[in-house]
Design a protein around this motif. Structure first.
Motif, PDB file in Angstrom:
ATOM      1  N   MET A   1      42.519  45.537  40.053  1.00  0.00           N
ATOM      2  CA  MET A   1      42.214  44.382  39.255  1.00  0.00           C
ATOM      3  C   MET A   1      42.707  43.156  39.865  1.00  0.00           C
ATOM      4  O   MET A   1      44.008  43.414  40.259  1.00  0.00           O
ATOM      5  CB  MET A   1      42.481  44.471  38.062  1.00  0.00           C
ATOM      6  N   GLN A   2      42.252  42.210  40.176  1.00  0.00           N
ATOM      7  CA  GLN A   2      42.809  41.009  40.649  1.00  0.00           C
ATOM      8  C   GLN A   2      43.457  40.051  39.443  1.00  0.00           C
ATOM      9  O   GLN A   2      43.162  40.510  38.376  1.00  0.00           O
ATOM     10  CB  GLN A   2      41.869  39.942  41.356  1.00  0.00           C
ATOM     11  N   ARG A   3      44.196  39.151  39.970  1.00  0.00           N
ATOM     12  CA  ARG A   3      44.864  38.175  38.728  1.00  0.00           C
ATOM     13  C   ARG A   3      43.817  37.183  38.371  1.00  0.00           C
ATOM     14  O   ARG A   3      44.260  36.538  37.319  1.00  0.00           O
ATOM     15  CB  ARG A   3      46.012  37.509  39.214  1.00  0.00           C
ATOM     16  N   ARG A   4      42.795  37.026  39.031  1.00  0.00           N
ATOM     17  CA  ARG A   4      41.826  35.873  38.605  1.00  0.00           C
ATOM     18  C   ARG A   4      40.436  36.479  38.710  1.00  0.00           C
ATOM     19  O   ARG A   4      40.143  37.469  39.395  1.00  0.00           O
ATOM     20  CB  ARG A   4      42.103  34.801  39.737  1.00  0.00           C
ATOM     21  N   ILE A   9      35.072  31.887  39.238  1.00  0.00           N
ATOM     22  CA  ILE A   9      35.762  30.646  40.214  1.00  0.00           C
ATOM     23  C   ILE A   9      35.094  30.109  41.376  1.00  0.00           C
ATOM     24  O   ILE A   9      34.589  29.024  41.730  1.00  0.00           O
ATOM     25  CB  ILE A   9      37.001  31.410  41.088  1.00  0.00           C
ATOM     26  N   ILE A  10      34.213  31.296  41.772  1.00  0.00           N
ATOM     27  CA  ILE A  10      33.316  30.874  43.035  1.00  0.00           C
ATOM     28  C   ILE A  10      31.962  30.165  42.248  1.00  0.00           C
ATOM     29  O   ILE A  10      31.657  29.218  42.793  1.00  0.00           O
ATOM     30  CB  ILE A  10      32.757  32.076  43.711  1.00  0.00           C
ATOM     31  N   VAL A  60      37.900  26.432  35.223  1.00  0.00           N
ATOM     32  CA  VAL A  60      39.259  26.512  34.547  1.00  0.00           C
ATOM     33  C   VAL A  60      39.772  27.684  34.018  1.00  0.00           C
ATOM     34  O   VAL A  60      40.722  28.418  34.103  1.00  0.00           O
ATOM     35  CB  VAL A  60      39.545  25.296  33.738  1.00  0.00           C
ATOM     36  N   PRO A  61      38.930  28.346  32.932  1.00  0.00           N
ATOM     37  CA  PRO A  61      39.401  29.536  32.162  1.00  0.00           C
ATOM     38  C   PRO A  61      39.426  30.932  33.150  1.00  0.00           C
ATOM     39  O   PRO A  61      40.115  31.674  32.887  1.00  0.00           O
ATOM     40  CB  PRO A  61      38.342  29.721  31.226  1.00  0.00           C
ATOM     41  N   ALA A  62      38.728  30.556  34.401  1.00  0.00           N
ATOM     42  CA  ALA A  62      38.605  31.808  35.199  1.00  0.00           C
ATOM     43  C   ALA A  62      39.983  32.028  35.825  1.00  0.00           C
ATOM     44  O   ALA A  62      40.196  33.295  36.264  1.00  0.00           O
ATOM     45  CB  ALA A  62      37.406  31.634  36.487  1.00  0.00           C
ATOM     46  N   PHE A  63      40.952  31.021  36.106  1.00  0.00           N
ATOM     47  CA  PHE A  63      42.181  31.183  36.494  1.00  0.00           C
ATOM     48  C   PHE A  63      43.010  32.042  35.688  1.00  0.00           C
ATOM     49  O   PHE A  63      44.052  32.294  36.282  1.00  0.00           O
ATOM     50  CB  PHE A  63      42.825  29.849  36.825  1.00  0.00           C
TER      51      PHE A  63
END
Length: 150
Positions: A1-4, A9-10, A60-63
């Protein structure tokens, strides 16, 4: 899992960039007019602004969500591009119905398992709808069939 959440985001970044470009293009190349009498640039500028806002709402929420880096699927991408190109190359010499049928069958190659009966029914239904909407309803002068008259 990534942190974002990289997928959002893309996607949000692309929506934001294209929305801002449409807004900029409408403002610099068309007359926006006034609120009482809108010009030809008001609608594309509004759509660009909405597109950019939706991009921000996704971005914004994707971060702050966890997600994984997306892995692009090459087969569907190539099938969709090939379907669009087949339609573009066949519409003039063959007509609307053969071009639509070719589009549907080529794009159906994007799936791992082909269901040819379902694809044939979809191609027939979309061809009938295309003829009814574009040639009969909108009066666009594209024949249903044109057999290589060049």
């Amino acid at each position: 899992m990534q942190r974002r959440d990289w997928t959002d985001i893309i996607g949000g970044s692309l929506l934001l960039i294209f929305g801002l470009w449409f807004l900029w293009h409408a403002q610099n190349h068309y007359n926006l007019g006034e609120l009482r009498r809108m010009g030809p640039g008001a609608f594309p500028a509004g759509l660009g602004l909405l597109n950019a806002l939706f991009g921000l709402l996704i971005l914004v929420p994707a971060f702050f969500r966890k997600g994984e880096m997306p892995v692009p699927a090459i087969r569907p991408l190539l099938a969709i591009i090939a379907g669009g190109l087949s339609f573009a190359f066949l519409i003039e010499p063959a007509g609307l119905v053969p071009a639509t049928v070719a589009l549907v069958f080529v794009v159906a190659l994007a799936e791992q398992k082909q269901r040819w009966l379902r694809t044939a029914i979809l191609a027939a239904a979309l061809s009938v709808m295309a003829v009814l909407v574009f040639t009969k309803g909108l009066g666009i002068p594209v024949p249903a069939f044109r057999w290589w008259s060049y």
